[in-house]
Design an enzyme around this catalytic site. Sequence first.
Site, short mmCIF file in Angstrom:
data_model
loop_
_atom_site.label_atom_id
_atom_site.label_comp_id
_atom_site.label_asym_id
_atom_site.label_seq_id
_atom_site.Cartn_x
_atom_site.Cartn_y
_atom_site.Cartn_z
N SER A 64 53.55 36.63 127.34
CA SER A 64 53.45 35.87 127.97
C SER A 64 51.72 35.54 128.25
CB SER A 64 53.56 35.69 129.55
OG SER A 64 55.30 35.98 129.26
N1 SAH Z 1 57.26 40.29 130.75
C1 SAH Z 1 57.16 40.03 129.00
C2 SAH Z 1 57.84 38.70 128.52
C3 SAH Z 1 58.05 38.87 127.79
S1 SAH Z 1 58.85 37.72 126.80
C4 SAH Z 1 55.75 40.62 128.73
O1 SAH Z 1 54.76 40.37 129.54
O2 SAH Z 1 54.81 41.02 127.87
C5 SAH Z 1 60.66 38.02 127.99
C6 SAH Z 1 61.54 39.09 127.60
O3 SAH Z 1 62.56 38.72 128.38
C7 SAH Z 1 61.68 39.81 125.87
O4 SAH Z 1 60.97 40.88 125.83
C8 SAH Z 1 63.31 39.28 125.80
O5 SAH Z 1 64.14 40.71 124.72
C9 SAH Z 1 63.38 39.75 127.32
N2 SAH Z 1 64.80 39.23 127.62
C10 SAH Z 1 65.54 38.05 127.37
N3 SAH Z 1 66.90 38.40 128.03
C11 SAH Z 1 67.09 39.13 128.81
C12 SAH Z 1 68.07 39.60 129.68
N4 SAH Z 1 69.33 38.68 129.72
N5 SAH Z 1 67.68 40.62 130.23
C13 SAH Z 1 66.54 41.29 130.36
N6 SAH Z 1 65.62 40.89 129.32
C14 SAH Z 1 66.00 40.29 128.88
#
Ligand code: SAH
Length: 214
Positions: A64
């Site tokens: 993000s």
């Molecule tokens: N907090 C992360 C943001 C990653 S983007 C960072 O700082 O890098 C969002 C993430 O949510 C992705 O890795 C995606 O695979 C995950 N995601 C999407 N749906 C999800 C679910 N139902 N349960 C767990 N993770 C999920």
Amino acid sequence: MKDTYRHKGLRKILVEEVRGKGIHDTRVLEALMKVPRHLFMDTGLERFAYKDQAFPIGSGQTISQPFTVAFQTQLLDVRRHDKVLEIGTGSGYQTAVLMEMGATVYTIERQRDLYLKTQSFLPSIGYKANFFYGDGYEGLEAYAPFDRILVTAGATEMPEKLKSQLKTGGILVVPLGDSGSQVMTRIVRKSDDEFEKTEHGRFVFVPLLKGRTM
Ligand code: SAH
């Protein structure tokens, strides 16, 4: 790779940029100052780590934007020793920011490759979070209730199970909307069955998907 004075200098400039965009909680800004974001980036993109932008981290996902991480963390109002559930571990950057604020973090990722990569990487740089591979829509019933719950992907519907895993007085922050953009939504649990909802502007997240990958 190391964390050098050059990296710290770039980080300071990034933190000032994020402050200029409206983040006033000094605990959040201090946490951002401490986490070496370049270590969370794929090689080749490392030189962009201190730009205020989201970047690809593999498996079609992104790390993000620092402003968005700071904005969500500020809304979450994390206190030392809070038990925090994070949905969407991704690169682990947000997890590290929460830990720098003194939280105990439980984090769930549905992409197996990312889960495996981050659960070995984060502890290697000192962030010993509790990692889970699964569907964040379900939360973590076995470890509930939580002081704070943070969803870092865009949900098309309110994750009701997450609301039920909040302590009274607890806070849930979740971007809600369709794939185009989502409204940053903050829920405070006032009592067993009373929830107060406020909205905090539009953002664009990768989608929160049901189920987990194999
Ligand atoms: N907090 C992360 C943001 C990653 S983007 C960072 O700082 O890098 C969002 C993430 O949510 C992705 O890795 C995606 O695979 C995950 N995601 C999407 N749906 C999800 C679910 N139902 N349960 C767990 N993770 C999920």
